[in-house]
Design a protein around this motif. Structure first.
Motif, PDB file in Angstrom:
ATOM      1  N   HIS A  25       0.735  -1.320   0.050  1.00  0.00           N
ATOM      2  CA  HIS A  25       0.133  -0.231  -0.028  1.00  0.00           C
ATOM      3  C   HIS A  25       0.929   1.229   0.148  1.00  0.00           C
ATOM      4  O   HIS A  25       0.453   2.016  -0.789  1.00  0.00           O
ATOM      5  CB  HIS A  25      -0.985   0.034   1.169  1.00  0.00           C
ATOM      6  CG  HIS A  25      -1.857   1.087   1.461  1.00  0.00           C
ATOM      7  ND1 HIS A  25      -2.834   1.342   0.328  1.00  0.00           N
ATOM      8  CD2 HIS A  25      -1.814   2.242   2.138  1.00  0.00           C
ATOM      9  CE1 HIS A  25      -3.520   2.594   0.726  1.00  0.00           C
ATOM     10  NE2 HIS A  25      -2.662   2.989   1.807  1.00  0.00           N
ATOM     11  N   GLY A  26       2.032   1.119   0.874  1.00  0.00           N
ATOM     12  CA  GLY A  26       2.668   2.501   0.854  1.00  0.00           C
ATOM     13  C   GLY A  26       3.597   2.572  -0.528  1.00  0.00           C
ATOM     14  O   GLY A  26       3.673   3.688  -0.836  1.00  0.00           O
ATOM     15  N   MET A  27       4.057   1.604  -1.034  1.00  0.00           N
ATOM     16  CA  MET A  27       4.866   1.782  -2.302  1.00  0.00           C
ATOM     17  C   MET A  27       3.872   2.213  -3.372  1.00  0.00           C
ATOM     18  O   MET A  27       4.374   2.717  -4.083  1.00  0.00           O
ATOM     19  CB  MET A  27       5.588   0.483  -2.670  1.00  0.00           C
ATOM     20  CG  MET A  27       6.622   0.058  -1.619  1.00  0.00           C
ATOM     21  SD  MET A  27       7.918   1.445  -1.406  1.00  0.00           S
ATOM     22  CE  MET A  27       8.565   1.629  -3.126  1.00  0.00           C
ATOM     23  N   LYS A  28       2.732   1.407  -3.296  1.00  0.00           N
ATOM     24  CA  LYS A  28       1.686   2.068  -4.176  1.00  0.00           C
ATOM     25  C   LYS A  28       1.560   3.775  -4.362  1.00  0.00           C
ATOM     26  O   LYS A  28       1.710   4.230  -5.277  1.00  0.00           O
ATOM     27  CB  LYS A  28       0.497   1.515  -4.020  1.00  0.00           C
ATOM     28  CG  LYS A  28      -0.493   1.387  -5.350  1.00  0.00           C
ATOM     29  CD  LYS A  28      -1.823   0.676  -5.140  1.00  0.00           C
ATOM     30  CE  LYS A  28      -2.751   1.277  -6.081  1.00  0.00           C
ATOM     31  NZ  LYS A  28      -4.062   0.343  -5.801  1.00  0.00           N
ATOM     32  N   GLY A  29       1.418   4.105  -3.152  1.00  0.00           N
ATOM     33  CA  GLY A  29       1.339   5.719  -3.148  1.00  0.00           C
ATOM     34  C   GLY A  29       2.533   6.328  -3.328  1.00  0.00           C
ATOM     35  O   GLY A  29       2.349   7.471  -3.876  1.00  0.00           O
ATOM     36  N   ALA A  30       3.748   5.846  -2.924  1.00  0.00           N
ATOM     37  CA  ALA A  30       4.962   6.485  -3.122  1.00  0.00           C
ATOM     38  C   ALA A  30       5.267   6.469  -4.550  1.00  0.00           C
ATOM     39  O   ALA A  30       5.584   7.622  -4.974  1.00  0.00           O
ATOM     40  CB  ALA A  30       5.916   5.557  -2.338  1.00  0.00           C
ATOM     41  N   ALA A  31       4.917   5.501  -5.306  1.00  0.00           N
ATOM     42  CA  ALA A  31       5.163   5.303  -6.806  1.00  0.00           C
ATOM     43  C   ALA A  31       4.117   6.451  -7.516  1.00  0.00           C
ATOM     44  O   ALA A  31       4.704   7.168  -8.224  1.00  0.00           O
ATOM     45  CB  ALA A  31       5.091   4.045  -7.214  1.00  0.00           C
ATOM     46  N   ALA A  32       3.046   6.546  -7.079  1.00  0.00           N
ATOM     47  CA  ALA A  32       2.025   7.331  -7.557  1.00  0.00           C
ATOM     48  C   ALA A  32       2.397   9.002  -7.537  1.00  0.00           C
ATOM     49  O   ALA A  32       2.409   9.619  -8.163  1.00  0.00           O
ATOM     50  CB  ALA A  32       0.747   7.349  -7.002  1.00  0.00           C
ATOM     51  N   ALA A  33       3.072   9.135  -5.922  1.00  0.00           N
ATOM     52  CA  ALA A  33       3.498  10.447  -5.779  1.00  0.00           C
ATOM     53  C   ALA A  33       4.855  10.891  -6.651  1.00  0.00           C
ATOM     54  O   ALA A  33       4.815  11.883  -7.112  1.00  0.00           O
ATOM     55  CB  ALA A  33       3.582  10.744  -4.452  1.00  0.00           C
ATOM     56  N   ALA A  34       5.709  10.033  -6.853  1.00  0.00           N
ATOM     57  CA  ALA A  34       7.074  10.070  -7.492  1.00  0.00           C
ATOM     58  C   ALA A  34       6.569  10.410  -8.935  1.00  0.00           C
ATOM     59  O   ALA A  34       7.211  11.213  -9.676  1.00  0.00           O
ATOM     60  CB  ALA A  34       7.809   9.059  -7.339  1.00  0.00           C
ATOM     61  N   GLY A  35       5.648   9.660  -9.518  1.00  0.00           N
ATOM     62  CA  GLY A  35       5.293   9.819 -10.785  1.00  0.00           C
ATOM     63  C   GLY A  35       4.576  11.175 -11.224  1.00  0.00           C
ATOM     64  O   GLY A  35       4.796  11.889 -12.153  1.00  0.00           O
ATOM     65  N   ARG A  36       3.818  11.372 -10.225  1.00  0.00           N
ATOM     66  CA  ARG A  36       2.894  12.657 -10.185  1.00  0.00           C
ATOM     67  C   ARG A  36       3.709  13.951 -10.111  1.00  0.00           C
ATOM     68  O   ARG A  36       3.691  14.969 -10.903  1.00  0.00           O
ATOM     69  CB  ARG A  36       1.796  12.686  -9.285  1.00  0.00           C
ATOM     70  CG  ARG A  36       0.908  13.802  -9.475  1.00  0.00           C
ATOM     71  CD  ARG A  36      -0.338  13.838  -8.390  1.00  0.00           C
ATOM     72  NE  ARG A  36       0.133  13.870  -6.958  1.00  0.00           N
ATOM     73  CZ  ARG A  36       0.353  12.768  -6.085  1.00  0.00           C
ATOM     74  NH1 ARG A  36      -0.304  11.919  -6.283  1.00  0.00           N
ATOM     75  NH2 ARG A  36       0.775  13.050  -4.772  1.00  0.00           N
ATOM     76  N   ASP A  37       4.534  14.024  -8.990  1.00  0.00           N
ATOM     77  CA  ASP A  37       5.061  15.310  -8.571  1.00  0.00           C
ATOM     78  C   ASP A  37       6.776  15.218  -9.030  1.00  0.00           C
ATOM     79  O   ASP A  37       7.587  16.295  -8.635  1.00  0.00           O
ATOM     80  CB  ASP A  37       4.934  15.458  -6.985  1.00  0.00           C
ATOM     81  CG  ASP A  37       3.777  15.731  -6.842  1.00  0.00           C
ATOM     82  OD1 ASP A  37       2.685  16.021  -7.622  1.00  0.00           O
ATOM     83  OD2 ASP A  37       3.175  15.245  -5.577  1.00  0.00           O
ATOM     84  N   GLY A  38       7.038  13.967  -9.292  1.00  0.00           N
ATOM     85  CA  GLY A  38       8.739  13.840  -9.594  1.00  0.00           C
ATOM     86  C   GLY A  38       9.267  13.470  -8.305  1.00  0.00           C
ATOM     87  O   GLY A  38       8.626  13.363  -7.242  1.00  0.00           O
TER      88      GLY A  38
END
Length: 124
Positions: A25-38
């Motif tokens: 769950h945490g990595m899914k959110g972290a990957a989404a945030a990194a993809g969205r915001d860099g």
């Protein structure tokens, strides 16, 4: 196997599965945030509360597993890891809303049958 040993073993398996679900769950959110915001995925993961909590829970499960191995034969304890697989498939499907096929559920059923077979063999 004594009831305290079984309880410790089940705690180790459930904690391990719970930690893995938290990490996912945490990595899914972290990957989404990194993809969205860099930014760095590693930094996003290291600062994600779910990833940190998942690592802590997983570490606790490792300590419980070591304590279990001090009391329970490996030939009995290790098949219980299969129960963790079933828990992760169920949680992935229900909590994380991941798709699971009939093959996955059929394989999971075979895992449970294997665990029951191992435990039944220990009763003799």
């Amino acid at each position: 196997m004594t009831l305290p040993s079984l309880t410790l073993l089940l705690f180790a398996v459930f904690a391990s599965a719970g930690g893995q679900i938290m990490l996912k769950h945490g990595m899914k959110g972290a990957a989404a945030a990194a993809g969205r915001d860099g930014g760095s995925l590693a930094i996003r993961a290291a600062t994600s509360p779910w990833v940190v909590l998942g690592l802590v829970v997983f570490a606790v499960s490792a300590l419980a597993w070591m304590a279990t191995l001090a009391k329970v034969p490996l030939s009995i304890a290790y098949p219980f890891n299969a129960l963790g697989y079933l828990l992760i498939v169920m949680a992935g499907s229900t909590v994380l809303h991941e798709r699971t096929s009939m093959w996955t559920w059929g394989g999971s059923l075979l895992v449970v049958i294997g665990l029951v077979t191992v435990m039944a063999g220990q009763q003799r």
